[in-house]
Design a protein around this motif. Structure first.
Motif, PDB file in Angstrom:
ATOM      1  N   LYS A 223      36.076  46.085  41.053  1.00 54.04           N
ATOM      2  CA  LYS A 223      36.350  46.561  39.700  1.00 54.04           C
ATOM      3  C   LYS A 223      37.845  46.691  39.442  1.00 54.04           C
ATOM      4  CE  LYS A 223      32.084  49.169  38.829  1.00 54.04           C
ATOM      5  NZ  LYS A 223      31.532  50.529  38.558  1.00 54.04           N
ATOM      6  N   ALA A 224      38.591  47.054  40.484  1.00 54.11           N
ATOM      7  CA  ALA A 224      40.037  47.198  40.330  1.00 54.11           C
ATOM      8  C   ALA A 224      40.748  45.856  40.282  1.00 54.11           C
ATOM      9  CB  ALA A 224      40.602  48.047  41.466  1.00 54.11           C
ATOM     10  N   GLY A 225      40.033  44.786  40.636  1.00 57.64           N
ATOM     11  CA  GLY A 225      40.618  43.454  40.562  1.00 57.64           C
ATOM     12  C   GLY A 225      41.443  43.061  41.766  1.00 57.64           C
ATOM     13  N   TYR A 226      41.201  43.716  42.911  1.00 60.72           N
ATOM     14  CA  TYR A 226      41.969  43.396  44.111  1.00 60.72           C
ATOM     15  C   TYR A 226      41.119  42.742  45.193  1.00 60.72           C
ATOM     16  CZ  TYR A 226      45.779  46.027  42.075  1.00 60.72           C
ATOM     17  OH  TYR A 226      46.781  46.459  41.235  1.00 60.72           O
ATOM     18  N   ALA A 227      39.975  42.225  44.823  1.00 61.64           N
ATOM     19  CA  ALA A 227      39.119  41.509  45.767  1.00 61.64           C
ATOM     20  C   ALA A 227      38.202  40.579  44.977  1.00 61.64           C
ATOM     21  CB  ALA A 227      38.296  42.479  46.602  1.00 61.64           C
ATOM     22  N   THR A 228      37.685  39.586  45.670  1.00 56.55           N
ATOM     23  CA  THR A 228      36.714  38.663  45.088  1.00 56.55           C
ATOM     24  C   THR A 228      35.426  38.732  45.897  1.00 56.55           C
ATOM     25  OG1 THR A 228      37.388  36.800  46.492  1.00 56.55           O
ATOM     26  CG2 THR A 228      38.575  37.113  44.417  1.00 56.55           C
ATOM     27  N   GLU A 243      24.355  42.246  45.762  1.00 54.35           N
ATOM     28  CA  GLU A 243      25.084  41.047  45.370  1.00 54.35           C
ATOM     29  C   GLU A 243      25.249  40.959  43.858  1.00 54.35           C
ATOM     30  OE1 GLU A 243      25.047  36.176  45.918  1.00 54.35           O
ATOM     31  OE2 GLU A 243      23.478  37.400  46.853  1.00 54.35           O
ATOM     32  N   GLU A 244      24.195  41.227  43.114  1.00 53.95           N
ATOM     33  CA  GLU A 244      24.273  41.124  41.662  1.00 53.95           C
ATOM     34  C   GLU A 244      25.263  42.137  41.095  1.00 53.95           C
ATOM     35  OE1 GLU A 244      23.875  39.549  38.068  1.00 53.95           O
ATOM     36  OE2 GLU A 244      23.005  38.754  39.923  1.00 53.95           O
ATOM     37  N   ARG A 245      25.261  43.357  41.629  1.00 53.71           N
ATOM     38  CA  ARG A 245      26.208  44.380  41.168  1.00 53.71           C
ATOM     39  C   ARG A 245      27.638  43.958  41.473  1.00 53.71           C
ATOM     40  NH1 ARG A 245      25.213  50.169  43.248  1.00 53.71           N
ATOM     41  NH2 ARG A 245      26.772  50.552  41.641  1.00 53.71           N
ATOM     42  N   TYR A 246      27.850  43.380  42.634  1.00 51.11           N
ATOM     43  CA  TYR A 246      29.187  42.942  43.013  1.00 51.11           C
ATOM     44  C   TYR A 246      29.673  41.815  42.095  1.00 51.11           C
ATOM     45  CZ  TYR A 246      29.555  45.647  47.353  1.00 51.11           C
ATOM     46  OH  TYR A 246      29.679  46.661  48.272  1.00 51.11           O
ATOM     47  N   ARG A 247      28.796  40.879  41.781  1.00 53.62           N
ATOM     48  CA  ARG A 247      29.201  39.769  40.915  1.00 53.62           C
ATOM     49  C   ARG A 247      29.500  40.261  39.495  1.00 53.62           C
ATOM     50  NH1 ARG A 247      29.083  35.103  43.420  1.00 53.62           N
ATOM     51  NH2 ARG A 247      27.777  34.845  45.281  1.00 53.62           N
ATOM     52  N   ARG A 248      28.754  41.227  39.028  1.00 59.87           N
ATOM     53  CA  ARG A 248      29.041  41.794  37.708  1.00 59.87           C
ATOM     54  C   ARG A 248      30.386  42.517  37.702  1.00 59.87           C
ATOM     55  NH1 ARG A 248      23.562  43.597  37.577  1.00 59.87           N
ATOM     56  NH2 ARG A 248      24.298  45.731  37.913  1.00 59.87           N
ATOM     57  N   GLU A 250      32.998  41.838  39.605  1.00 58.69           N
ATOM     58  CA  GLU A 250      34.059  40.831  39.609  1.00 58.69           C
ATOM     59  C   GLU A 250      34.245  40.238  38.207  1.00 58.69           C
ATOM     60  OE1 GLU A 250      35.040  37.325  42.673  1.00 58.69           O
ATOM     61  OE2 GLU A 250      33.508  36.777  41.193  1.00 58.69           O
ATOM     62  N   TRP A 251      33.142  39.932  37.548  1.00 58.92           N
ATOM     63  CA  TRP A 251      33.204  39.387  36.183  1.00 58.92           C
ATOM     64  C   TRP A 251      33.879  40.384  35.238  1.00 58.92           C
ATOM     65  CZ3 TRP A 251      30.838  41.574  31.876  1.00 58.92           C
ATOM     66  CH2 TRP A 251      30.908  40.826  30.696  1.00 58.92           C
ATOM     67  N   TRP A 252      33.540  41.669  35.388  1.00 60.20           N
ATOM     68  CA  TRP A 252      34.119  42.697  34.522  1.00 60.20           C
ATOM     69  C   TRP A 252      35.633  42.765  34.720  1.00 60.20           C
ATOM     70  CZ3 TRP A 252      36.937  47.165  35.106  1.00 60.20           C
ATOM     71  CH2 TRP A 252      36.940  48.058  34.031  1.00 60.20           C
ATOM     72  N   ALA A 253      36.096  42.696  35.992  1.00 62.19           N
ATOM     73  CA  ALA A 253      37.530  42.758  36.277  1.00 62.19           C
ATOM     74  C   ALA A 253      38.260  41.545  35.690  1.00 62.19           C
ATOM     75  CB  ALA A 253      37.763  42.844  37.784  1.00 62.19           C
ATOM     76  N   LYS A 254      37.615  40.377  35.726  1.00 58.19           N
ATOM     77  CA  LYS A 254      38.231  39.178  35.152  1.00 58.19           C
ATOM     78  C   LYS A 254      38.352  39.304  33.642  1.00 58.19           C
ATOM     79  CE  LYS A 254      36.650  35.864  38.652  1.00 58.19           C
ATOM     80  NZ  LYS A 254      35.771  34.697  38.908  1.00 58.19           N
ATOM     81  N   VAL A 255      37.294  39.788  32.999  1.00 58.92           N
ATOM     82  CA  VAL A 255      37.313  39.933  31.540  1.00 58.92           C
ATOM     83  C   VAL A 255      38.382  40.928  31.110  1.00 58.92           C
ATOM     84  CG1 VAL A 255      35.984  40.771  29.560  1.00 58.92           C
ATOM     85  CG2 VAL A 255      34.901  39.275  31.245  1.00 58.92           C
ATOM     86  N   ARG A 256      38.510  42.022  31.845  1.00 61.11           N
ATOM     87  CA  ARG A 256      39.498  43.056  31.508  1.00 61.11           C
ATOM     88  C   ARG A 256      40.884  42.766  32.073  1.00 61.11           C
ATOM     89  NH1 ARG A 256      37.130  47.883  29.777  1.00 61.11           N
ATOM     90  NH2 ARG A 256      35.138  47.364  28.776  1.00 61.11           N
ATOM     91  N   ARG A 257      41.027  41.655  32.804  1.00 57.22           N
ATOM     92  CA  ARG A 257      42.302  41.277  33.417  1.00 57.22           C
ATOM     93  C   ARG A 257      42.860  42.415  34.279  1.00 57.22           C
ATOM     94  NH1 ARG A 257      44.318  36.571  31.827  1.00 57.22           N
ATOM     95  NH2 ARG A 257      43.444  35.544  29.970  1.00 57.22           N
ATOM     96  N   LYS A 258      42.027  42.873  35.195  1.00 57.62           N
ATOM     97  CA  LYS A 258      42.421  43.942  36.100  1.00 57.62           C
ATOM     98  C   LYS A 258      43.041  43.357  37.360  1.00 57.62           C
ATOM     99  CE  LYS A 258      41.158  47.741  35.559  1.00 57.62           C
ATOM    100  NZ  LYS A 258      41.782  48.931  34.925  1.00 57.62           N
ATOM    101  N   GLY A 259      43.992  44.058  37.933  1.00 61.66           N
ATOM    102  CA  GLY A 259      44.555  43.677  39.212  1.00 61.66           C
ATOM    103  C   GLY A 259      45.109  42.267  39.240  1.00 61.66           C
ATOM    104  N   MET A 260      44.645  41.477  40.188  1.00 66.38           N
ATOM    105  CA  MET A 260      45.179  40.121  40.356  1.00 66.38           C
ATOM    106  C   MET A 260      44.737  39.185  39.237  1.00 66.38           C
ATOM    107  SD  MET A 260      42.884  38.724  43.517  1.00 66.38           S
ATOM    108  CE  MET A 260      41.088  38.713  43.486  1.00 66.38           C
ATOM    109  N   TRP A 261      43.782  39.592  38.416  1.00 61.98           N
ATOM    110  CA  TRP A 261      43.362  38.736  37.301  1.00 61.98           C
ATOM    111  C   TRP A 261      44.283  38.879  36.109  1.00 61.98           C
ATOM    112  CZ3 TRP A 261      40.338  35.732  39.749  1.00 61.98           C
ATOM    113  CH2 TRP A 261      39.435  36.218  40.691  1.00 61.98           C
ATOM    114  N   ALA A 262      45.190  39.857  36.153  1.00 59.60           N
ATOM    115  CA  ALA A 262      46.091  40.053  35.017  1.00 59.60           C
ATOM    116  C   ALA A 262      47.074  38.896  34.888  1.00 59.60           C
ATOM    117  CB  ALA A 262      46.860  41.362  35.184  1.00 59.60           C
ATOM    118  N   GLY A 263      47.520  38.338  36.031  1.00 64.06           N
ATOM    119  CA  GLY A 263      48.475  37.245  35.950  1.00 64.06           C
ATOM    120  C   GLY A 263      47.947  35.987  36.600  1.00 64.06           C
ATOM    121  N   LYS A 264      46.679  35.734  36.431  1.00 61.43           N
ATOM    122  CA  LYS A 264      46.060  34.578  37.064  1.00 61.43           C
ATOM    123  C   LYS A 264      46.665  33.271  36.550  1.00 61.43           C
ATOM    124  CE  LYS A 264      41.665  32.231  37.740  1.00 61.43           C
ATOM    125  NZ  LYS A 264      40.227  32.195  37.425  1.00 61.43           N
ATOM    126  N   GLN A 265      47.061  32.407  37.479  1.00 61.05           N
ATOM    127  CA  GLN A 265      47.663  31.126  37.150  1.00 61.05           C
ATOM    128  C   GLN A 265      46.619  30.003  37.213  1.00 61.05           C
ATOM    129  OE1 GLN A 265      50.817  31.020  36.113  1.00 61.05           O
ATOM    130  NE2 GLN A 265      50.869  33.251  36.397  1.00 61.05           N
TER     131      GLN A 265
END
Length: 289
Positions: A223-228, A243-248, A250-265
């Motif tokens: 959720k914090a965006g520091y793991a995949t 597994e389903e909770r974990y994938r959700r 990760e998706w939530w962190a990507k949508v909110r641009r948390k952690g490493m998803w904030a500056g994804k290249q």
């Protein structure tokens, strides 16, 4: 006393009537019973005479029952100690019977990378005296912690790789390490162990209490965006229905641009892709405590 004659060697009995044979058999049985009874009585009298008076109490039924109860209780307490109160020093000492069935309580002493740490096993937790009894303290010196901590790999997640063996680190690797260090070091955790890996680590789902809530560490890191999500062809362990909770998460962190998803290249490389490209097969560098 001579033994009763069960069979006669004479041929004159061969033509005897059934009634005569039955009568003889009955007499033989009565004679044998009398001999056995007399022998048993003799043994009992001799035993009673042979046992000194001061030891006769040990032959009483009450004494025998008490001894059996005491032995059973002692054995049960020993089994309970070995199963729930015996401290496990390292991951290699965990019994296969624990895996997939039991959990371990301990205090985190160090974090080696963004997805693994070491904990000092404290069986029974505070109820068993850990943290408040003088002889049940978690060591703080490196020398005392050597070979006395369990190396834990967080199940189901993969953090960015740190720089090792001349390889550069991935973006946000240090941030992931800092996040996990701040989240866990010095805190008591409960680890549900699933399996041991080839690096003498135990893979498990880890929980820590934050205020009044018990938090799944792997889920919170996603959720914090520091793991995949940990991606591999085989051997991925998520625990029970996680597994389903974990994938959700990760998706939530990507949508909110948390952690490493904030500056994804556009040329983003996952930890699994990074390890495959560099042929990483050795365990990650980590502290030895």
């Amino acid at each position: 006393m001579p033994w009763p004659k069960l069979w006669s060697s004479s041929t004159k009995d061969e033509g005897a009537s059934p009634e005569t044979i039955a009568t003889k058999a009955n007499r033989t049985w009565e004679s044998t019973t009398a001999i056995v009874s007399e022998a048993a009585g003799s043994v009992q009298r001799n035993t009673a005479e042979a046992v000194p008076a001061q030891f006769k109490a040990f032959t009483q039924p009450e004494t025998i029952v008490a001894a059996v109860v005491l032995s059973a209780t002692s054995f049960g307490l020993y089994r309970f100690y070995r199963s729930y109160l015996r401290r496990i020093p390292q991951a290699i000492n965990i019994s296969p019977g624990y895996l997939g069935r039991r959990s371990l309580v301990g205090q985190v002493t160090s974090v080696g990378d963004g997805d693994n740490f070491r904990m000092y096993h404290t069986p029974g937790g505070r109820l068993a005296g850990w943290g408040w009894l003088p002889w049940r303290r978690v060591p703080t010196e490196k020398k005392a912690l050597k070979d006395q901590t369990i190396h834990v790999r967080l199940a189901g997640i993969d953090a960015p790789e740190m720089a090792h063996f001349g390889r550069p680190s991935q973006p946000y690797a240090q941030e992931a390490l800092d996040w996990l260090t701040a989240y866990l070091v010095g805190r008591r955790v409960r680890t549900y162990v699933y399996k041991a890996d080839q690096y003498s680590r135990v893979v498990g789902t880890v929980y820590v209490w934050k205020k009044l809530w018990r938090r799944d560490v792997g889920l919170q890191m996603l959720k914090a965006g520091y793991a995949t999500i940990y991606e591999a062809k085989t051997g991925v362990e998520f625990g029970r229905a996680k597994e389903e909770r974990y994938r959700r998460a990760e998706w939530w962190a990507k949508v909110r641009r948390k952690g490493m998803w904030a500056g994804k290249q556009p040329d983003y490389e996952s930890p699994r892709e990074y390890k495959n490209r560099h042929g990483v097969g050795a365990p990650k560098e980590e502290t030895k405590q």
